[in-house]
Design an enzyme around this catalytic site. Structure first.
Site, PDB file in Angstrom:
ATOM      1  N   CYS A   1      -5.078  13.399  12.855  1.00  0.00           N
ATOM      2  CA  CYS A   1      -5.614  12.063  12.588  1.00  0.00           C
ATOM      3  C   CYS A   1      -5.474  11.268  13.873  1.00  0.00           C
ATOM      4  O   CYS A   1      -4.921  11.763  14.852  1.00  0.00           O
ATOM      5  CB  CYS A   1      -4.903  11.405  11.436  1.00  0.00           C
ATOM      6  SG  CYS A   1      -3.287  10.802  11.880  1.00  0.00           S
TER       7      CYS A   1
ATOM      8  N   ASP B   1       4.506   1.010  12.030  1.00  0.00           N
ATOM      9  CA  ASP B   1       3.309   0.358  11.494  1.00  0.00           C
ATOM     10  C   ASP B   1       3.171  -1.099  11.949  1.00  0.00           C
ATOM     11  O   ASP B   1       2.182  -1.753  11.625  1.00  0.00           O
ATOM     12  CB  ASP B   1       3.301   0.414   9.953  1.00  0.00           C
ATOM     13  CG  ASP B   1       2.924   1.793   9.439  1.00  0.00           C
ATOM     14  OD1 ASP B   1       2.555   2.652  10.253  1.00  0.00           O
ATOM     15  OD2 ASP B   1       2.987   2.008   8.207  1.00  0.00           O
TER      16      ASP B   1
ATOM     17  N   ARG C   1      -8.787  -0.007   4.463  1.00  0.00           N
ATOM     18  CA  ARG C   1      -7.869   0.933   3.809  1.00  0.00           C
ATOM     19  C   ARG C   1      -6.584   0.244   3.375  1.00  0.00           C
ATOM     20  O   ARG C   1      -6.001   0.628   2.367  1.00  0.00           O
ATOM     21  CB  ARG C   1      -7.481   2.053   4.791  1.00  0.00           C
ATOM     22  CG  ARG C   1      -8.594   2.997   5.112  1.00  0.00           C
ATOM     23  CD  ARG C   1      -8.112   4.089   6.013  1.00  0.00           C
ATOM     24  NE  ARG C   1      -6.984   4.773   5.364  1.00  0.00           N
ATOM     25  CZ  ARG C   1      -6.354   5.814   5.864  1.00  0.00           C
ATOM     26  NH1 ARG C   1      -6.721   6.294   7.013  1.00  0.00           N
ATOM     27  NH2 ARG C   1      -5.358   6.369   5.213  1.00  0.00           N
TER      28      ARG C   1
ATOM     29  N   ARG D   1      -4.624  11.117   4.280  1.00  0.00           N
ATOM     30  CA  ARG D   1      -3.540  12.094   4.336  1.00  0.00           C
ATOM     31  C   ARG D   1      -2.580  11.992   3.162  1.00  0.00           C
ATOM     32  O   ARG D   1      -2.025  12.986   2.703  1.00  0.00           O
ATOM     33  CB  ARG D   1      -2.726  11.863   5.605  1.00  0.00           C
ATOM     34  CG  ARG D   1      -3.183  12.592   6.808  1.00  0.00           C
ATOM     35  CD  ARG D   1      -2.197  12.316   7.920  1.00  0.00           C
ATOM     36  NE  ARG D   1      -0.863  12.752   7.535  1.00  0.00           N
ATOM     37  CZ  ARG D   1      -0.378  13.967   7.760  1.00  0.00           C
ATOM     38  NH1 ARG D   1      -1.115  14.851   8.376  1.00  0.00           N
ATOM     39  NH2 ARG D   1       0.835  14.289   7.376  1.00  0.00           N
TER      40      ARG D   1
ATOM     41  N   ARG E   1       0.507  15.027  13.076  1.00  0.00           N
ATOM     42  CA  ARG E   1       1.116  14.807  11.774  1.00  0.00           C
ATOM     43  C   ARG E   1       1.214  16.073  10.919  1.00  0.00           C
ATOM     44  O   ARG E   1       0.499  16.228   9.919  1.00  0.00           O
ATOM     45  CB  ARG E   1       0.371  13.694  11.022  1.00  0.00           C
ATOM     46  CG  ARG E   1       0.479  12.375  11.756  1.00  0.00           C
ATOM     47  CD  ARG E   1      -0.262  11.265  11.076  1.00  0.00           C
ATOM     48  NE  ARG E   1       0.508  10.621  10.032  1.00  0.00           N
ATOM     49  CZ  ARG E   1       0.107   9.519   9.400  1.00  0.00           C
ATOM     50  NH1 ARG E   1      -1.024   8.959   9.708  1.00  0.00           N
ATOM     51  NH2 ARG E   1       0.848   8.981   8.453  1.00  0.00           N
ATOM     52  N   PRO E   2       2.106  16.974  11.286  1.00  0.00           N
ATOM     53  CA  PRO E   2       2.269  18.207  10.504  1.00  0.00           C
ATOM     54  C   PRO E   2       2.873  17.952   9.117  1.00  0.00           C
ATOM     55  O   PRO E   2       3.334  16.845   8.831  1.00  0.00           O
ATOM     56  CB  PRO E   2       3.225  19.033  11.352  1.00  0.00           C
ATOM     57  CG  PRO E   2       3.918  18.077  12.246  1.00  0.00           C
ATOM     58  CD  PRO E   2       3.023  16.887  12.416  1.00  0.00           C
TER      59      PRO E   2
ATOM     60  N   LYS F   1       0.833  -1.213   0.000  1.00  0.00           N
ATOM     61  CA  LYS F   1       0.000   0.000   0.000  1.00  0.00           C
ATOM     62  C   LYS F   1       0.866   1.260   0.000  1.00  0.00           C
ATOM     63  O   LYS F   1       0.663   2.168  -0.799  1.00  0.00           O
ATOM     64  CB  LYS F   1      -0.912   0.018   1.239  1.00  0.00           C
ATOM     65  CG  LYS F   1      -1.618   1.343   1.456  1.00  0.00           C
ATOM     66  CD  LYS F   1      -2.487   1.343   2.682  1.00  0.00           C
ATOM     67  CE  LYS F   1      -1.810   1.772   3.943  1.00  0.00           C
ATOM     68  NZ  LYS F   1      -1.528   3.219   4.044  1.00  0.00           N
ATOM     69  N   ASN F   2       1.834   1.296   0.895  1.00  0.00           N
ATOM     70  CA  ASN F   2       2.610   2.533   1.046  1.00  0.00           C
ATOM     71  C   ASN F   2       3.607   2.751  -0.091  1.00  0.00           C
ATOM     72  O   ASN F   2       4.236   3.804  -0.161  1.00  0.00           O
ATOM     73  CB  ASN F   2       3.343   2.545   2.393  1.00  0.00           C
ATOM     74  CG  ASN F   2       2.382   2.810   3.539  1.00  0.00           C
ATOM     75  OD1 ASN F   2       1.205   3.091   3.320  1.00  0.00           O
ATOM     76  ND2 ASN F   2       2.878   2.703   4.759  1.00  0.00           N
TER      77      ASN F   2
ATOM     78  N   ASP G   1       5.063  20.438   7.864  1.00  0.00           N
ATOM     79  CA  ASP G   1       6.057  21.506   7.776  1.00  0.00           C
ATOM     80  C   ASP G   1       7.295  21.108   6.968  1.00  0.00           C
ATOM     81  O   ASP G   1       7.872  21.928   6.250  1.00  0.00           O
ATOM     82  CB  ASP G   1       6.465  21.959   9.186  1.00  0.00           C
ATOM     83  CG  ASP G   1       6.954  20.810  10.050  1.00  0.00           C
ATOM     84  OD1 ASP G   1       6.310  19.742  10.021  1.00  0.00           O
ATOM     85  OD2 ASP G   1       7.974  20.953  10.739  1.00  0.00           O
ATOM     86  N   LEU G   2       7.699  19.839   7.056  1.00  0.00           N
ATOM     87  CA  LEU G   2       8.925  19.427   6.353  1.00  0.00           C
ATOM     88  C   LEU G   2       8.714  19.413   4.835  1.00  0.00           C
ATOM     89  O   LEU G   2       9.612  19.762   4.071  1.00  0.00           O
ATOM     90  CB  LEU G   2       9.386  18.050   6.836  1.00  0.00           C
ATOM     91  CG  LEU G   2       9.709  17.976   8.339  1.00  0.00           C
ATOM     92  CD1 LEU G   2       9.928  16.543   8.791  1.00  0.00           C
ATOM     93  CD2 LEU G   2      10.948  18.827   8.637  1.00  0.00           C
TER      94      LEU G   2
END
Ligand code: UD1
Length: 419
Positions: free
Chosen positions: A116, A304, A397, A92, A121-122, A22-23, A124-125
């Site tokens: 979430c 995970d 998901r 996301r 979970r920003p 998935k990822n 900014d990076l």
């Protein structure tokens, strides 16, 4: 509102095949936005997250056609440069369209993902990287807009090796003018897989899988035929299913190097693991021993797999296990559900102390996120009596045909439709 009903106590045995990751497939699907000619992804898992990302890119202008077990994706033109809140709220990873959109059209407007279940979970990076590539970032009304006439290669240091930021920036930098160096990049296999796909499209990405990734921008990318890597988290989940049920299972289509820390920790817990080239056989011990884990970016123990490993430790014998979560600040939502099944777990900040119990007991529990859901399925396999799991949209998901696969190993599990 479907539920999973599991009657625990069955020893799992046989073999099970792992699906494509998935990822890996999600960023690869967003990367197809970079090419004007068609891409073919030969095998794509049937997952709700894949459907979501496909709806996002279709909205942006992609033609997505099913081709056997795969997808053909053609994006002759970008029709939209905006990803609305409805998509980003659902998943996301939709934010990963920002890099490709910005690189191909010079503009991207994406709804802010927001919080979430597993933390704030920003992003900014991601944004810091786009700025360094020369984009102007404007924020307002719940959206982030990035604009750049032409992205310019740059040196980007990530304060944390974020998987998503590394992926978004590699995609953007592939069509930037000049050279980009990403330092302290994420080293996850899924990042390497994305880089391989981009290189197959004509990009020049070097060093993926190490902390320093170098990208030489090119003027155009082309469609490619690709197959993503197997899902290491699904593989690890089946291995724990074997271990927690006292069973013996061969997991096929696995790259053992990708889950080396999980294999090491299973062995520390007394589980016998035989590694093959594309498979691993897992044989449960009489009693699972406690083992401590600390989640880390790759090649550390994957966050995970933390909930699933906690489920296993909740039935370990002979002491306590210390589980430390360092990647996400709030990833212990499964603890209360496991406790409803009789687990003895104490949480203090980012650490959970798990005192193994002889027997979990079936109960009504609910998934709070994808991997938390997997942990509850595993606990249900070991528990005495019936476990009923609700909020299955989380499991849908990210696990392809989970019920059928676990059932084929001998579990007593069924999906009950409706309330
Ligand atoms: C990806 C995976 C997810 C996995 C996670 C960590 C996908 C689709 N999802 O998520 O399953 O759990 O990697 O292995 O591949 N962070 C910041 N600022 C940023 C970005 C991230 O502070 O701009 C923080 C996050 O809040 C988190 C940590 O970095 O605490 C790791 O996040 P990241 O590696 O970005 O995870 P994702 O890419 O979202």
């Amino acid at each position: 509102m479907d539920r999973l009903v599991i009657t625990g106590g069955k020893r799992l045995s046989g073999s099970v095949k792992v699906s494509p990751a998935k990822n890996a497939v999600l960023p690869v699907i967003t990367a197809t936005l970079l090419a004007k000619t068609p891409c073919l992804l030969e095998e794509v898992p049937a997952l709700a997250d894949v459907e979501t990302i496909c709806s996002v890119i279709e909205y942006l202008g992609a033609e997505v056609v099913k081709e056997g077990p795969g997808l053909k994706i053609y994006v002759p033109d970008i029709r939209q440069t905006e990803a609305p809140y409805d998509f980003v709220r659902r998943m996301r990873a939709s934010f990963l369209v920002m890099g490709p959109l910005l690189a191909r059209t010079g503009r991207a407007r994406i709804a802010l993902p927001g919080g979430c279940a597993i933390g704030s979970r920003p992003i900014d990076l991601h944004l810091k990287g786009f700025c360094l590539l020369g984009a102007e970032i404007i924020q307002g009304h719940g959206y982030i807009e990035a604009r750049a006439r032409k992205l310019i290669g740059s040196r980007i240091y990530l304060d944390f090796p974020s998987v998503g930021a590394t992926e978004n920036l590699i995609m953007a930098a592939s069509l930037a003018r000049g050279k980009t160096v990403i330092e302290n990049a994420a080293e996850e296999p899924e990042v390497v897989d994305l880089a391989n796909f981009l290189n197959a499209m004509g990009a020049s990405v070097k060093g993926a899988g190490t902390k320093v990734i170098r990208i030489e921008g090119v003027s155009e990318l082309y469609g490619a035929i690709y197959n993503v890597i197997p899902d290491r988290i699904e593989a690890g989940t089946f291995m724990i299913a074997a271990a927690i049920s006292g069973g013996e299972v061969t997991v096929e289509n696995v790259i053992c190097d990708h889950i080396a820390p999980v294999l090491a920790k299973l062995q520390e817990a007394g589980v016998n693991v035989v590694r093959g080239d594309t498979w691993a056989k897992v044989v449960a011990p009489e009693k699972v021993k406690p083992a401590d884990i600390k989640t880390m970016p790759y090649p550390g123990f994957p966050t995970d797999m933390q909930p699933q490993f906690m489920a296993l430790m909740s039935v370990s014998r002979g002491g306590a296990s210390v589980i430390t979560e360092t990647v996400f600040e709030n990833r212990f939502m499964h603890v209360n559900e496991l406790k409803r099944m009789g687990a003895k777990i104490k949480v203090s900040g980012r650490t959970a102390i798990v005192q193994g119990v002889k027997q979990l007991t079936g109960a009504r529990v609910k998934c709070t996120d994808l991997r938390a859901g997997a942990a509850l399925v595993l606990a249900g396999l070991a528990a005495r009596g019936e476990t009923e799991i609700s909020n299955l949209q989380h499991i849908d998901r990210g696990y392809e045909s989970l019920v059928d696969k676990i059932k084929s190993l001998g579990a007593d599990i069924k999906r009950a439709r409706g309330a």
